[in-house]
Write an enzyme that holds these catalytic residues in place. Structure first.
Site, PDB file in Angstrom:
ATOM      1  N   SER A 197       0.810  -1.212   0.000  1.00  0.00           N
ATOM      2  CA  SER A 197       0.000   0.000   0.000  1.00  0.00           C
ATOM      3  C   SER A 197       0.846   1.267   0.000  1.00  0.00           C
ATOM      4  O   SER A 197       0.404   2.325  -0.482  1.00  0.00           O
ATOM      5  CB  SER A 197      -0.943   0.013   1.203  1.00  0.00           C
ATOM      6  OG  SER A 197      -0.225  -0.082   2.421  1.00  0.00           O
ATOM      7  N   ASP A 247      -0.328   8.143   9.399  1.00  0.00           N
ATOM      8  CA  ASP A 247      -0.650   7.108  10.388  1.00  0.00           C
ATOM      9  C   ASP A 247       0.613   6.420  10.887  1.00  0.00           C
ATOM     10  O   ASP A 247       0.551   5.318  11.414  1.00  0.00           O
ATOM     11  CB  ASP A 247      -1.624   6.085   9.796  1.00  0.00           C
ATOM     12  CG  ASP A 247      -1.065   5.395   8.554  1.00  0.00           C
ATOM     13  OD1 ASP A 247       0.047   5.776   8.097  1.00  0.00           O
ATOM     14  OD2 ASP A 247      -1.735   4.485   8.026  1.00  0.00           O
ATOM     15  N   HIS A 307       1.927   5.111   6.356  1.00  0.00           N
ATOM     16  CA  HIS A 307       1.732   5.529   4.973  1.00  0.00           C
ATOM     17  C   HIS A 307       2.134   6.994   4.796  1.00  0.00           C
ATOM     18  O   HIS A 307       1.704   7.847   5.571  1.00  0.00           O
ATOM     19  CB  HIS A 307       0.266   5.345   4.566  1.00  0.00           C
ATOM     20  CG  HIS A 307      -0.187   3.926   4.604  1.00  0.00           C
ATOM     21  ND1 HIS A 307      -0.807   3.376   5.711  1.00  0.00           N
ATOM     22  CD2 HIS A 307      -0.086   2.936   3.682  1.00  0.00           C
ATOM     23  CE1 HIS A 307      -1.087   2.107   5.458  1.00  0.00           C
ATOM     24  NE2 HIS A 307      -0.652   1.815   4.242  1.00  0.00           N
TER      25      HIS A 307
END
Length: 338
Positions: A153, A312, A315
């Site tokens: 991600s 966070d 990311h």
């Protein structure tokens, strides 16, 4: 009547293959359907009489498949020490019947899960993994990229293509992506929640067929941190580099150290450091790997991570992607010029 579904096959040890048949009776809302998994003469398992309108999800760790499990898209190898479980799900993700189980009949030592290719569905709220894979296969073939970024991600949510509904996922910094990659033929092969074993599956099922990028940027492994040892994660990363080199011998591989995570130093950071120490030794692997650790760019003097760089603490923000791209650009340019 028996219905053979080729995409729901799985390879297994062929011992007594024709004699092996496992039958699961599943009750559907529309009636009763019999599901069977049969071992064929060539050692592949085949699902027959699966309920209409369902997809089969599977696991290799012995747990019952849920919505998070990967869709059974291609034949699957079940190595020694692993147990496959498969279950049908309706379009609204309602489980049908009970799981069918197959314990590997292969002999030998159990290899690490980081080396066992498998699909996944853990980020289904954000994007559709099989749809992204199909789009990526097509895009790689059509674009013939000069740069490919492979990862999870952290790469996926940067920007670029493939994009679109159920495929693109989040787009945190498309303007940064476009500034650095917009004039280059680039493909983003990052997938949210991928682990090394999921990247291996993708590489072996179409994403690196008949392509030869100049540079492949690889950063993967943070999602393996809770499950695997540093040695196992490094082995998975090595397998990915070797797979890329085998499929595209002329490509240069820019292997990035796993980025730090967590607001402050903790056990996860320690594991990441241990992995990065190991993969730093892959410099020159196959004559094509360049290792680059950019982790310190995200750390303050006290080793903390700011939300300005990682919203966070995992990311990157747009500012964080700017830091990444700027720090990587000199090495990327050098490799592209070779």
């Amino acid at each position: 009547m028996t219905r053979s579904i080729e995409s729901w096959r799985v390879s297994a040890a062929p011992a007594n293959a024709m004699a092996c048949a496992f039958v699961l009776v599943a009750l559907c809302a529309t009636g009763v359907s019999a599901q069977a998994i049969r071992a064929r003469a060539d050692g592949l398992l085949e699902v027959t009489d699966a309920p209409l309108g369902t997809v089969v999800r599977y696991t290799l760790d012995g747990t019952d498949p849920t919505r998070d499990a990967g869709v059974w898209l291609e034949p699957v190898d079940v190595p020694a020490g692993y147990t496959l479980k498969a279950r049908a799900f309706t379009a609204d993700q309602t489980a049908v019947g009970t799981p069918v189980e197959w314990a590997s009949r292969a002999t030998g030592e159990r290899i690490a899960s980081t080396l066992v290719p498998v699909t996944q569905g853990r980020d289904w709220r954000v994007y559709d993994w099989p749809a992204r894979h199909a789009a990526a296969v097509a895009l790689m073939r059509e674009r013939q990229p000069e740069i490919v970024l492979v990862g999870d991600s952290i790469t996926h949510f940067w920007g670029g293509e493939p994009s679109g509904d159920n495929v693109g996922g989040r787009r945190t910094a498309p303007e940064v992506w476009d500034r650095f990659f917009g004039t280059r033929r680039t493909v983003n092969l990052g997938y949210g929640w991928d682990r090394t074993e999921n990247v291996l599956w993708r590489l072996r099922h179409g994403e690196f067929e008949h392509v030869s990028p100049k540079v492949v940027v690889v950063m993967i492994g943070t999602n393996n941190i809770p499950l695997n040892t540093p040695a196992e994660i490094a082995a998975g990363i090595a397998a990915i580099c070797d797979e890329i080199h085998q499929r595209s011998p002329a490509s240069r591989i820019l292997l990035l150290g796993i980025f730090p995570r967590g607001e402050k130093p903790d056990a996860n950071r320690a594991t990441i450091d241990a992995v990065n120490q190991r993969i730093a030794g892959f410099e020159g692997r196959g004559g094509v790997v360049t290792f680059l650790d950019l982790g310190d760019r995200f750390l303050a003097a006290d080793q903390s991570i700011s939300k300005n760089l990682m919203y966070d603490f995992l990311h990157p923000t747009a500012e964080g992607y700017e830091v990444w791209a700027t720090a990587m650009e000199p090495t990327l340019k050098r490799l592209l010029s070779r």
